[in-house]
Design a protein around this motif. Structure first.
Motif, PDB file in Angstrom:
ATOM      1  N   LEU A   1      10.910 -11.461  -3.344  1.00  0.00           N
ATOM      2  CA  LEU A   1      11.982 -10.871  -2.529  1.00  0.00           C
ATOM      3  C   LEU A   1      11.399  -9.882  -1.525  1.00  0.00           C
ATOM      4  CD1 LEU A   1      14.426 -10.084  -5.495  1.00  0.00           C
ATOM      5  CD2 LEU A   1      14.280 -12.188  -4.147  1.00  0.00           C
ATOM      6  N   PRO A   2      12.066  -9.673  -0.387  1.00  0.00           N
ATOM      7  CA  PRO A   2      11.574  -8.705   0.592  1.00  0.00           C
ATOM      8  C   PRO A   2      11.534  -7.297   0.006  1.00  0.00           C
ATOM      9  CG  PRO A   2      13.373 -10.028   1.498  1.00  0.00           C
ATOM     10  CD  PRO A   2      13.327 -10.302   0.029  1.00  0.00           C
ATOM     11  N   GLY A   3      10.689  -6.446   0.587  1.00  0.00           N
ATOM     12  CA  GLY A   3      10.560  -5.080   0.084  1.00  0.00           C
ATOM     13  C   GLY A   3      11.689  -4.165   0.508  1.00  0.00           C
ATOM     14  N   VAL A   4      12.294  -4.441   1.658  1.00  0.00           N
ATOM     15  CA  VAL A   4      13.371  -3.570   2.161  1.00  0.00           C
ATOM     16  C   VAL A   4      14.480  -3.543   1.105  1.00  0.00           C
ATOM     17  CG1 VAL A   4      15.083  -3.240   3.978  1.00  0.00           C
ATOM     18  CG2 VAL A   4      12.825  -4.192   4.541  1.00  0.00           C
ATOM     19  N   PRO A   5      14.788  -2.353   0.567  1.00  0.00           N
ATOM     20  CA  PRO A   5      15.684  -2.296  -0.589  1.00  0.00           C
ATOM     21  C   PRO A   5      17.017  -3.030  -0.405  1.00  0.00           C
ATOM     22  CG  PRO A   5      14.569  -0.207  -0.342  1.00  0.00           C
ATOM     23  CD  PRO A   5      14.178  -1.027   0.862  1.00  0.00           C
TER      24      PRO A   5
ATOM     25  N   ASP B   1       0.003  -7.421   7.329  1.00  0.00           N
ATOM     26  CA  ASP B   1      -0.148  -6.912   5.959  1.00  0.00           C
ATOM     27  C   ASP B   1       0.844  -7.559   4.995  1.00  0.00           C
ATOM     28  OD1 ASP B   1       2.043  -5.594   7.147  1.00  0.00           O
ATOM     29  OD2 ASP B   1       1.880  -3.901   5.766  1.00  0.00           O
ATOM     30  N   ASP B   2       1.750  -8.355   5.503  1.00  0.00           N
ATOM     31  CA  ASP B   2       2.681  -9.081   4.634  1.00  0.00           C
ATOM     32  C   ASP B   2       2.026 -10.397   4.212  1.00  0.00           C
ATOM     33  OD1 ASP B   2       4.777  -7.174   4.813  1.00  0.00           O
ATOM     34  OD2 ASP B   2       5.402  -8.017   6.742  1.00  0.00           O
ATOM     35  N   MET B   3       1.414 -10.421   3.056  1.00  0.00           N
ATOM     36  CA  MET B   3       0.643 -11.603   2.642  1.00  0.00           C
ATOM     37  C   MET B   3       0.961 -12.033   1.218  1.00  0.00           C
ATOM     38  SD  MET B   3      -2.995  -9.684   2.229  1.00  0.00           S
ATOM     39  CE  MET B   3      -2.942  -8.715   3.724  1.00  0.00           C
TER      40      MET B   3
ATOM     41  N   LYS C   1       0.831  -1.203   0.000  1.00  0.00           N
ATOM     42  CA  LYS C   1       0.000   0.000   0.000  1.00  0.00           C
ATOM     43  C   LYS C   1       0.869   1.257   0.000  1.00  0.00           C
ATOM     44  CE  LYS C   1      -3.687  -0.144   2.702  1.00  0.00           C
ATOM     45  NZ  LYS C   1      -4.754  -0.264   1.693  1.00  0.00           N
ATOM     46  N   GLU C   2       2.012   1.185   0.721  1.00  0.00           N
ATOM     47  CA  GLU C   2       2.845   2.393   0.830  1.00  0.00           C
ATOM     48  C   GLU C   2       3.288   2.914  -0.540  1.00  0.00           C
ATOM     49  OE1 GLU C   2       3.662  -0.653   1.727  1.00  0.00           O
ATOM     50  OE2 GLU C   2       5.789  -1.092   1.456  1.00  0.00           O
ATOM     51  N   LEU C   3       3.365   1.987  -1.526  1.00  0.00           N
ATOM     52  CA  LEU C   3       3.781   2.392  -2.873  1.00  0.00           C
ATOM     53  C   LEU C   3       2.653   3.114  -3.596  1.00  0.00           C
ATOM     54  CD1 LEU C   3       5.454  -1.001  -3.827  1.00  0.00           C
ATOM     55  CD2 LEU C   3       6.628   1.068  -3.072  1.00  0.00           C
TER      56      LEU C   3
ATOM     57  N   ARG D   1       3.645   7.075   0.007  1.00  0.00           N
ATOM     58  CA  ARG D   1       4.493   7.026   1.204  1.00  0.00           C
ATOM     59  C   ARG D   1       5.915   6.599   0.837  1.00  0.00           C
ATOM     60  NH1 ARG D   1       7.677   5.976   4.626  1.00  0.00           N
ATOM     61  NH2 ARG D   1       7.389   5.399   6.806  1.00  0.00           N
ATOM     62  N   THR D   2       5.998   5.660  -0.112  1.00  0.00           N
ATOM     63  CA  THR D   2       7.301   5.100  -0.509  1.00  0.00           C
ATOM     64  C   THR D   2       7.407   5.096  -2.026  1.00  0.00           C
ATOM     65  OG1 THR D   2       7.243   3.647   1.418  1.00  0.00           O
ATOM     66  CG2 THR D   2       8.762   3.027  -0.327  1.00  0.00           C
ATOM     67  N   LEU D   3       8.534   5.562  -2.520  1.00  0.00           N
ATOM     68  CA  LEU D   3       8.784   5.526  -3.963  1.00  0.00           C
ATOM     69  C   LEU D   3       9.285   4.125  -4.325  1.00  0.00           C
ATOM     70  CD1 LEU D   3       8.722   7.682  -6.232  1.00  0.00           C
ATOM     71  CD2 LEU D   3      11.167   7.990  -5.823  1.00  0.00           C
ATOM     72  N   ASN D   4       8.824   3.609  -5.454  1.00  0.00           N
ATOM     73  CA  ASN D   4       9.213   2.243  -5.844  1.00  0.00           C
ATOM     74  C   ASN D   4      10.653   2.225  -6.368  1.00  0.00           C
ATOM     75  OD1 ASN D   4       9.399  -0.380  -6.659  1.00  0.00           O
ATOM     76  ND2 ASN D   4       7.506  -0.382  -7.847  1.00  0.00           N
ATOM     77  N   THR D   5      11.588   2.427  -5.448  1.00  0.00           N
ATOM     78  CA  THR D   5      13.001   2.441  -5.856  1.00  0.00           C
ATOM     79  C   THR D   5      13.466   1.032  -6.223  1.00  0.00           C
ATOM     80  OG1 THR D   5      13.708   2.212  -3.559  1.00  0.00           O
ATOM     81  CG2 THR D   5      13.575   4.443  -4.432  1.00  0.00           C
ATOM     82  N   ASN D   6      12.740   0.017  -5.762  1.00  0.00           N
ATOM     83  CA  ASN D   6      13.122  -1.352  -6.123  1.00  0.00           C
ATOM     84  C   ASN D   6      12.954  -1.585  -7.625  1.00  0.00           C
ATOM     85  OD1 ASN D   6      13.833  -2.074  -3.545  1.00  0.00           O
ATOM     86  ND2 ASN D   6      11.844  -2.955  -3.023  1.00  0.00           N
ATOM     87  N   ALA D   7      11.869  -1.055  -8.191  1.00  0.00           N
ATOM     88  CA  ALA D   7      11.656  -1.203  -9.640  1.00  0.00           C
ATOM     89  C   ALA D   7      12.746  -0.440 -10.385  1.00  0.00           C
ATOM     90  CB  ALA D   7      10.280  -0.673 -10.033  1.00  0.00           C
TER      91      ALA D   7
ATOM     92  N   VAL E   1       8.223  -8.173  -5.358  1.00  0.00           N
ATOM     93  CA  VAL E   1       8.906  -7.536  -4.225  1.00  0.00           C
ATOM     94  C   VAL E   1       7.909  -7.062  -3.178  1.00  0.00           C
ATOM     95  CG1 VAL E   1      11.002  -6.808  -5.449  1.00  0.00           C
ATOM     96  CG2 VAL E   1       9.033  -5.288  -5.391  1.00  0.00           C
ATOM     97  N   GLY E   2       8.292  -7.260  -1.915  1.00  0.00           N
ATOM     98  CA  GLY E   2       7.511  -6.764  -0.785  1.00  0.00           C
ATOM     99  C   GLY E   2       6.608  -7.814  -0.166  1.00  0.00           C
ATOM    100  N   GLY E   3       6.278  -7.561   1.092  1.00  0.00           N
ATOM    101  CA  GLY E   3       5.273  -8.370   1.770  1.00  0.00           C
ATOM    102  C   GLY E   3       5.693  -9.763   2.192  1.00  0.00           C
ATOM    103  N   LEU E   4       6.975  -9.935   2.520  1.00  0.00           N
ATOM    104  CA  LEU E   4       7.430 -11.266   2.975  1.00  0.00           C
ATOM    105  C   LEU E   4       7.599 -11.330   4.487  1.00  0.00           C
ATOM    106  CD1 LEU E   4      10.157 -12.432   0.415  1.00  0.00           C
ATOM    107  CD2 LEU E   4       7.691 -12.781   0.406  1.00  0.00           C
ATOM    108  N   GLY E   5       7.403 -10.220   5.160  1.00  0.00           N
ATOM    109  CA  GLY E   5       7.704 -10.153   6.590  1.00  0.00           C
ATOM    110  C   GLY E   5       6.641 -10.786   7.471  1.00  0.00           C
ATOM    111  N   PRO E   6       6.780 -10.589   8.787  1.00  0.00           N
ATOM    112  CA  PRO E   6       5.901 -11.261   9.739  1.00  0.00           C
ATOM    113  C   PRO E   6       4.598 -10.516  10.058  1.00  0.00           C
ATOM    114  CG  PRO E   6       7.673 -10.131  10.891  1.00  0.00           C
ATOM    115  CD  PRO E   6       7.882  -9.881   9.426  1.00  0.00           C
TER     116      PRO E   6
END
Ligand code: ATP
Ligand code: MG
Length: 274
Positions: free
Chosen positions: A154-158, A76-78, A11-13, A17-23, A68-73
């Motif tokens: 992959l995890p969202g944390v860059p 909202d990580d689903m 959602k942050e993307l 809230r967060t720029l998709n720097t991963n892309a 990318v994103g949403g692998l955490g505990p």
């Protein structure tokens, strides 16, 4: 051409809230390898949205799909649940993932840490998936082969995303791409409006259909327009890529000068991945 896509979850993307720097990072990385991200989809942290977007991407049969994103505990990580739902498989506890998670804690002086539900959650992978070591954070990455597509989740944390991408995904992508060389020249064009440059670009593209020639207007200073012009060519060997890149750059420079403009050339050709 090898098709590579990204599915960004969060959602942050979507709320600014967060720029998709991963892309941005993955796209640039792939461009250096002579490839690119052909499509990037961004979805909310929502099971239905994730599974539908995943199915949609698989229907296009990319060789690689980087999620990318949403692998955490946190709740909202689903992402993995959404992927499993999209392909109709269950999430199963991966012993290999659990081992990676326990190793992560031992390496940080937390030997024998309790396997709480939150920690078990990040070891639940879609059936058939393999976990990938995460040298930076806790949640392992995930690799899953689905017909013609290799999925990397992959995890969202860059920093985590970059580390797992470089270590696990990139070697496989490089193997599939084979050895490609990319020549890239960034030129600066002054004193020619973009509308006059457009037909010149079209002409060169007709002569070099595989090339990438793109103008980026950078505004005007004291009435003189300034444009950055990218010229990139990908080829199976360094010499032919460099030669074609040089030909285009020289032809562009000549035509710009004929239009009364000035060209300042930038970078020299380099090998893919350098
Ligand atoms: P973790 O296991 O560390 O929780 P995660 O896979 O659950 O990782 P997210 O919860 O989706 O990752 O995001 C973690 C952080 O990473 C967010 O705070 C966000 O700022 C950042 N982030 C997520 N996706 C992206 C992205 N596409 N580009 C840049 N930053 C991102
Ligand atoms: Mg998270």
């Amino acid at each position: 051409m090898t098709r590579i896509e990204m599915l960004a979850v969060g959602k942050e993307l979507l709320i600014g809230r967060t720029l998709n720097t991963n892309a941005n990072w993955v796209g640039a990385r792939l461009a250096k390898l002579g490839s690119m991200l052909k499509e990037v989809t961004t979805v909310d942290d929502d099971l239905g949205e994730i599974s539908a977007a995943f199915k949609g991407a698989l229907e296009r049969s990319p060789e690689f799909l980087v999620v990318v994103g949403g692998l955490g505990p946190t709740p909202d990580d689903m992402t993995l649940k959404g992927l499993a739902q999209g392909i109709g498989v269950r999430l199963v506890l991966s012993e290999a993932a659990l081992e990676l998670i326990l190793e992560h804690y031992s390496a940080r002086g937390m030997e024998g840490v309790e396997l709480t539900p939150a920690r078990r959650k990040i070891a639940m992978l879609p059936a058939g998936a393999e976990p990938l070591p995460n040298d930076v954070g806790t949640a392992p990455g995930v690799r899953l082969v689905l017909g013609p597509t290799v999925v990397y989740s992959l995890p969202g944390v860059p920093a985590e995303m970059r580390s797992i991408f470089t270590k696990s995904a990139e070697p496989e992508i490089r193997r599939v791409l084979g050895k490609l060389y990319r020549s890239y020249e960034k030129m600066k064009v002054e004193g020619v409006p973009e509308s006059s440059l457009a037909p010149v670009i079209s002409e060169e593209l007709k002569r070099h259909p595989g090339a990438y020639i793109k103008s980026h207007p950078r505004g005007a200073r004291e009435g003189v327009s300034s444009i950055e012009l990218d010229v990139a060519v990908v080829g199976p060997d360094r010499e032919s890529a460099a030669r074609e890149g040089d030909q285009i750059a020289e032809a562009m420079a000549r035509k710009v000068e004929n239009l009364g403009g000035v060209v300042k050339s930038g970078r020299r050709p380099h090998q893919a991945g350098e």
